[in-house]
Scaffold this active site. Structure first.
Site, PDB file in Angstrom:
ATOM      1  CG  ASP A  12      -2.034   1.007   1.103  1.00  0.00           C
ATOM      2  OD1 ASP A  12      -2.423   1.336  -0.045  1.00  0.00           O
ATOM      3  OD2 ASP A  12      -2.520   1.486   2.141  1.00  0.00           O
ATOM      4  CG  HIS A  29      -0.387   2.306  -9.211  1.00  0.00           C
ATOM      5  ND1 HIS A  29      -0.621   1.814  -7.955  1.00  0.00           N
ATOM      6  CD2 HIS A  29      -1.478   3.058  -9.521  1.00  0.00           C
ATOM      7  CE1 HIS A  29      -1.799   2.248  -7.525  1.00  0.00           C
ATOM      8  NE2 HIS A  29      -2.333   3.008  -8.446  1.00  0.00           N
ATOM      9  CG  LEU A 123       9.364 -17.181  -4.722  1.00  0.00           C
ATOM     10  CD1 LEU A 123       8.992 -17.250  -3.246  1.00  0.00           C
ATOM     11  CD2 LEU A 123      10.101 -15.863  -5.012  1.00  0.00           C
TER      12      LEU A 123
HETATM   13  C1  IPE Z   1      -5.329  -2.565  -0.098  1.00  0.00           C
HETATM   14  O1  IPE Z   1      -5.042  -1.228  -0.296  1.00  0.00           O
HETATM   15  C2  IPE Z   1      -5.375  -3.273  -1.424  1.00  0.00           C
HETATM   16  C3  IPE Z   1      -4.102  -3.475  -2.096  1.00  0.00           C
HETATM   17  C4  IPE Z   1      -2.926  -3.116  -1.660  1.00  0.00           C
HETATM   18  C5  IPE Z   1      -4.181  -4.144  -3.354  1.00  0.00           C
HETATM   19  P1  IPE Z   1      -6.203  -0.138  -0.398  1.00  0.00           P
HETATM   20  O2  IPE Z   1      -5.526   1.153  -0.623  1.00  0.00           O
HETATM   21  O3  IPE Z   1      -7.204  -0.551  -1.385  1.00  0.00           O
HETATM   22  O4  IPE Z   1      -6.859  -0.191   1.048  1.00  0.00           O
HETATM   23  P2  IPE Z   1      -7.796   0.848   1.768  1.00  0.00           P
HETATM   24  O5  IPE Z   1      -8.878   1.187   0.815  1.00  0.00           O
HETATM   25  O6  IPE Z   1      -6.963   2.027   2.109  1.00  0.00           O
HETATM   26  O7  IPE Z   1      -8.268   0.135   2.988  1.00  0.00           O
HETATM   27  C1  IPE Z   2      -1.681   0.203  -3.311  1.00  0.00           C
HETATM   28  O1  IPE Z   2      -1.433   1.548  -3.374  1.00  0.00           O
HETATM   29  C2  IPE Z   2      -1.910  -0.423  -4.656  1.00  0.00           C
HETATM   30  C3  IPE Z   2      -3.310  -0.739  -4.936  1.00  0.00           C
HETATM   31  C4  IPE Z   2      -4.298  -0.690  -4.121  1.00  0.00           C
HETATM   32  C5  IPE Z   2      -3.607  -1.171  -6.280  1.00  0.00           C
HETATM   33  P1  IPE Z   2      -2.601   2.619  -3.375  1.00  0.00           P
HETATM   34  O2  IPE Z   2      -2.996   2.860  -4.781  1.00  0.00           O
HETATM   35  O3  IPE Z   2      -3.700   2.196  -2.480  1.00  0.00           O
HETATM   36  O4  IPE Z   2      -1.863   3.881  -2.794  1.00  0.00           O
HETATM   37  P2  IPE Z   2      -2.407   4.877  -1.716  1.00  0.00           P
HETATM   38  O5  IPE Z   2      -2.759   4.070  -0.500  1.00  0.00           O
HETATM   39  O6  IPE Z   2      -3.607   5.532  -2.308  1.00  0.00           O
HETATM   40  O7  IPE Z   2      -1.289   5.807  -1.482  1.00  0.00           O
HETATM   41 MG    MG Z   3      -4.072   2.494  -0.499  1.00  0.00          MG
END
Ligand code: IPE
Ligand code: IPE
Ligand code: MG
Length: 226
Positions: A12, A29, A123
């Site tokens: 995240d 990303h 792995l």
């Molecule tokens: C969790 O992150 C999902 C992934 C890392 C794929 P999110 O950014 O979607 O989570 P929330 O919405 O902050 O809980």
């Molecule tokens: C996690 O990073 C990746 C996915 C959920 C696909 P985020 O896109 O949630 O990044 P933040 O949390 O908004 O910074």
């Molecule tokens: Mg996020």
């Protein structure tokens, strides 16, 4: 010392990383892929057998279409460009989640990459894609009812996306948020959880090694006393 078989990661913080660097969320990303490569290298070196990466949740469909398409495109490119390298490194790819609901080009690549790496054994990387723990559990109980078998811990384990995969020993969430966001709620019953402040693109091999060192020293009781 605790052996590590399976590490699961909620990657995240990509979007915030992009904005912090005065770029787009999508640039975050893209930058996150470097961290993925670093972590894979450490897993191979440390002989960790399973790595699960939370890549797209069942709730991430709520995001703008442009971001969703970018994420799927990024994964498609990763699968096309890295497949030879993954094969060379004896890595097996598995996808967990509701794959049938994904765009057809991505589905074809997923099936091909699973097939091409199916015999590999150093792995196993499980890519959690369109994955949600609640829908996984509902689906699992429906299968059990349909098969008319007894509802037990074992029958649940055998009918989840994670069948044949041991439960994670370690769960890492980067991005400075302490929640699980519908990830492996059943499987992490006894995982050691590490919440990291760093955003995913800033998380590196050294951060990961530090967690592995901390994990080694934890006394895992599993409800017992020692
Ligand atoms: C969790 O992150 C999902 C992934 C890392 C794929 P999110 O950014 O979607 O989570 P929330 O919405 O902050 O809980
Ligand atoms: C996690 O990073 C990746 C996915 C959920 C696909 P985020 O896109 O949630 O990044 P933040 O949390 O908004 O910074
Ligand atoms: Mg996020």
């Amino acid at each position: 010392m605790n052996p590590v078989k399976h590490v699961a990661i909620i990657m995240d913080g990509n979007g915030r990383w992009g904005i912090k660097h005065k770029q787009s969320r999508n640039a975050g990303h893209r930058a996150g892929l470097n961290s993925v490569e670093d972590i894979i290298k450490v897993c191979l070196k440390k002989e960790i057998k399973y790595l699960t990466l939370y890549t797209f949740s069942t709730e991430n469909w709520k995001r703008p279409k442009k971001e969703i398409n970018f994420l799927f495109n990024l994964l498609e490119k990763f699968l096309i460009n890295k497949i030879d390298n993954l094969i060379k490194k004896n890595i097996k790819l598995r996808f967990i989640g509701e794959i049938n609901k994904l765009p057809s080009k991505l589905k074809i690549l997923i099936k091909a990459s699973e097939k091409q790496t199916s015999k590999n054994s150093d792995l196993q990387i499980n890519i959690a894609l369109n994955y949600g723990s609640k829908s996984e559990l509902i689906n699992c109980i429906k299968i059990i009812n349909k098969k008319k078998i007894k509802l037990t811990e074992k029958s649940i384990n055998k009918n989840l996306f994670t069948k044949y995969i041991p439960d994670p020993d370690i769960l890492i969430r980067t991005g400075n948020t302490k929640r699980l966001s519908n990830f492996m709620l059943w499987q992490i019953a006894y995982a050691e959880i590490f919440f990291e402040k760093k955003l995913w693109p800033d998380f590196n091999a050294n951060d990961f090694r530090k967690i592995l060192d901390k994990f080694k020293l934890i006394k895992r009781n599993f409800g017992s006393i020692q």
